[in-house]
Design a protein around this motif. Structure first.
Motif, PDB file in Angstrom:
ATOM      1  N   THR A 197       0.937  -1.109   0.180  1.00  0.00           N
ATOM      2  CA  THR A 197       0.105  -0.113  -0.139  1.00  0.00           C
ATOM      3  C   THR A 197       0.952   1.308   0.107  1.00  0.00           C
ATOM      4  OG1 THR A 197      -0.138   0.227   2.304  1.00  0.00           O
ATOM      5  CG2 THR A 197      -1.732  -1.048   1.107  1.00  0.00           C
ATOM      6  N   ARG A 198       2.206   1.138   0.111  1.00  0.00           N
ATOM      7  CA  ARG A 198       2.921   2.162   0.238  1.00  0.00           C
ATOM      8  C   ARG A 198       2.854   2.956  -1.253  1.00  0.00           C
ATOM      9  NH1 ARG A 198       8.852   0.379   1.003  1.00  0.00           N
ATOM     10  NH2 ARG A 198       8.091  -1.529   0.037  1.00  0.00           N
ATOM     11  N   GLU A 205      10.833   5.249  -0.602  1.00  0.00           N
ATOM     12  CA  GLU A 205      11.111   6.373   0.075  1.00  0.00           C
ATOM     13  C   GLU A 205      10.008   6.477   1.081  1.00  0.00           C
ATOM     14  OE1 GLU A 205      11.430  10.003  -2.093  1.00  0.00           O
ATOM     15  OE2 GLU A 205      13.163   9.484  -3.197  1.00  0.00           O
ATOM     16  N   TRP A 206       9.051   5.757   1.111  1.00  0.00           N
ATOM     17  CA  TRP A 206       7.826   5.586   2.225  1.00  0.00           C
ATOM     18  C   TRP A 206       7.963   4.452   2.992  1.00  0.00           C
ATOM     19  CZ3 TRP A 206       3.853   9.334   2.123  1.00  0.00           C
ATOM     20  CH2 TRP A 206       4.140  10.322   1.026  1.00  0.00           C
ATOM     21  N   VAL A 207       8.856   4.387   4.044  1.00  0.00           N
ATOM     22  CA  VAL A 207       9.060   3.308   4.695  1.00  0.00           C
ATOM     23  C   VAL A 207       8.706   3.358   6.223  1.00  0.00           C
ATOM     24  CG1 VAL A 207      11.048   2.850   3.506  1.00  0.00           C
ATOM     25  CG2 VAL A 207      11.522   4.515   5.593  1.00  0.00           C
ATOM     26  N   HIS A 208       7.841   4.288   6.841  1.00  0.00           N
ATOM     27  CA  HIS A 208       7.304   4.220   7.889  1.00  0.00           C
ATOM     28  C   HIS A 208       5.614   4.388   7.898  1.00  0.00           C
ATOM     29  CE1 HIS A 208       6.927   6.663  12.097  1.00  0.00           C
ATOM     30  NE2 HIS A 208       6.787   5.480  12.177  1.00  0.00           N
ATOM     31  N   LEU A 221       4.595   7.665   6.081  1.00  0.00           N
ATOM     32  CA  LEU A 221       5.187   8.911   6.264  1.00  0.00           C
ATOM     33  C   LEU A 221       6.329   8.756   5.070  1.00  0.00           C
ATOM     34  CD1 LEU A 221       5.121   9.256   9.990  1.00  0.00           C
ATOM     35  CD2 LEU A 221       3.693  10.164   8.315  1.00  0.00           C
ATOM     36  N   ARG A 222       6.792   9.871   4.418  1.00  0.00           N
ATOM     37  CA  ARG A 222       8.057  10.149   3.850  1.00  0.00           C
ATOM     38  C   ARG A 222       8.827  11.130   4.465  1.00  0.00           C
ATOM     39  NH1 ARG A 222       9.529  13.727  -0.360  1.00  0.00           N
ATOM     40  NH2 ARG A 222      11.203  12.979  -1.701  1.00  0.00           N
ATOM     41  N   HIS A 223       9.965  10.749   5.088  1.00  0.00           N
ATOM     42  CA  HIS A 223      10.735  11.652   5.747  1.00  0.00           C
ATOM     43  C   HIS A 223      12.061  12.163   4.995  1.00  0.00           C
ATOM     44  CE1 HIS A 223       9.125   9.574   9.242  1.00  0.00           C
ATOM     45  NE2 HIS A 223       9.575  10.467   9.920  1.00  0.00           N
ATOM     46  N   VAL A 224      12.142  13.365   4.931  1.00  0.00           N
ATOM     47  CA  VAL A 224      13.165  14.219   4.305  1.00  0.00           C
ATOM     48  C   VAL A 224      14.017  14.865   5.216  1.00  0.00           C
ATOM     49  CG1 VAL A 224      13.594  16.182   2.492  1.00  0.00           C
ATOM     50  CG2 VAL A 224      11.504  14.608   2.162  1.00  0.00           C
ATOM     51  N   GLY A 225      15.151  14.641   5.186  1.00  0.00           N
ATOM     52  CA  GLY A 225      16.061  15.324   6.253  1.00  0.00           C
ATOM     53  C   GLY A 225      16.523  16.653   6.280  1.00  0.00           C
ATOM     54  N   ALA A 226      16.190  17.327   7.102  1.00  0.00           N
ATOM     55  CA  ALA A 226      16.402  18.711   7.039  1.00  0.00           C
ATOM     56  C   ALA A 226      17.840  19.123   7.657  1.00  0.00           C
ATOM     57  CB  ALA A 226      15.634  19.460   7.960  1.00  0.00           C
ATOM     58  N   PHE A 282      15.648   5.657   7.157  1.00  0.00           N
ATOM     59  CA  PHE A 282      14.637   5.559   8.053  1.00  0.00           C
ATOM     60  C   PHE A 282      14.112   4.146   8.534  1.00  0.00           C
ATOM     61  CE2 PHE A 282      10.970   6.587  10.914  1.00  0.00           C
ATOM     62  CZ  PHE A 282      11.513   7.770  11.259  1.00  0.00           C
ATOM     63  N   GLY A 283      13.999   3.683   9.957  1.00  0.00           N
ATOM     64  CA  GLY A 283      13.746   2.427  10.234  1.00  0.00           C
ATOM     65  C   GLY A 283      12.274   1.879   9.563  1.00  0.00           C
ATOM     66  N   ARG A 284      12.491   0.821   8.595  1.00  0.00           N
ATOM     67  CA  ARG A 284      11.339   0.355   8.092  1.00  0.00           C
ATOM     68  C   ARG A 284      10.421  -0.370   8.912  1.00  0.00           C
ATOM     69  NH1 ARG A 284      12.643  -0.195   2.186  1.00  0.00           N
ATOM     70  NH2 ARG A 284      14.441   1.275   2.125  1.00  0.00           N
ATOM     71  N   ILE A 285       9.244   0.222   9.288  1.00  0.00           N
ATOM     72  CA  ILE A 285       8.618  -0.102  10.343  1.00  0.00           C
ATOM     73  C   ILE A 285       7.044   0.315  10.234  1.00  0.00           C
ATOM     74  CG2 ILE A 285       9.004   2.029  11.542  1.00  0.00           C
ATOM     75  CD1 ILE A 285       9.130   0.315  14.282  1.00  0.00           C
ATOM     76  N   VAL A 286       6.260  -0.509  10.538  1.00  0.00           N
ATOM     77  CA  VAL A 286       4.655  -0.382  10.781  1.00  0.00           C
ATOM     78  C   VAL A 286       4.476  -0.354  12.167  1.00  0.00           C
ATOM     79  CG1 VAL A 286       2.426  -1.331  10.403  1.00  0.00           C
ATOM     80  CG2 VAL A 286       4.310  -1.463   8.541  1.00  0.00           C
ATOM     81  N   GLU A 287       4.011   0.945  12.695  1.00  0.00           N
ATOM     82  CA  GLU A 287       3.634   1.214  14.217  1.00  0.00           C
ATOM     83  C   GLU A 287       2.136   1.208  14.371  1.00  0.00           C
ATOM     84  OE1 GLU A 287       7.361   3.518  15.898  1.00  0.00           O
ATOM     85  OE2 GLU A 287       5.913   4.672  14.757  1.00  0.00           O
TER      86      GLU A 287
END
Length: 202
Positions: free
Chosen positions: A130-131, A137-140, A157-162, A191-196
């Motif tokens: 479903t990502r 890039e969508w690993v959380h 969530l797609r995280h972009v480092g600032a 980023f940790g590949r995780i389903v929370e």
């Protein structure tokens, strides 16, 4: 209206939003949350209320106030919760979030604590399918919750480092943890590949 890969949502509306600009979760001053960003969103979905958030450092804003399927987010180092490398309240990530309901695979939703993680190596393929694209890039995924606890609806969530830093959960995890990684500016594919699954605050 459809979101993700054929997953349908109907009847949702924004009913409650809460944000506390200028304070972190511990009540200390100094955090400058951008205007319009919220630490909690509640959605009426198919006749029930699903809540997303709050969790440390994350604030969300709908791309369109009438459409909660797409959010922008910022993540700050509140209480130095995510890294020791940067100052308290430093901006760590910006990003995008996409509303998704994971398919029911017959697997029970875990509830061992407030947030129960399932890493990609143990997650059903149907969930990972479903990502949004680009999937790498969508690993959380972080679930919402209702009055009974965690639900299958939440956000990818797609995280972009600032900034550049080591994500070590404020020193609580080391190099052997799947969460521990070096963040650079740009999409954080490490980023940790995780389903929370989040059962909500007590």
């Amino acid at each position: 209206m459809s979101f993700g890969k054929g997953l349908a949502f109907t009847g949702w509306v924004l009913i409650v939003v809460l944000a506390i600009p200028g304070c972190d979760a511990g009540g200390s001053k100094g955090l400058e949350v951008p205007r319009g960003y919220l630490n909690r969103i509640e959605v009426r979905l198919d006749g029930r209320v699903v809540t997303f958030g709050p969790f440390v450092g994350y604030y969300f804003a709908p791309e369109d106030p009438r459409d909660l399927s797409r959010l922008r987010f910022v993540c700050f180092n509140e209480r130095r919760f995510y890294t020791r490398d940067l100052a308290k309240n430093a901006l760590l990530f910006t990003g995008e979030a996409r509303l998704t309901t994971l398919p029911d695979t017959g697997r029970s939703i875990p509830s061992t604590g407030r947030i129960s993680p399932i890493f990609f190596t143990e997650a059903p393929k149907a969930w990972l399918d479903t990502r949004p694209e680009p999937a790498e890039e969508w690993v959380h995924f972080h679930s919402g919750y209702d009055a009974r606890g965690a639900v299958l609806t939440g956000y990818w969530l797609r995280h972009v480092g600032a900034a550049e830093f080591t994500y070590d959960m404020g020193g609580r995890v080391g190099a052997g943890s799947p969460l521990y990684h070096r963040v650079s500016r740009g999409p954080d594919v490490g980023f940790g590949r995780i389903v929370e699954f989040d059962r909500g605050p007590s």
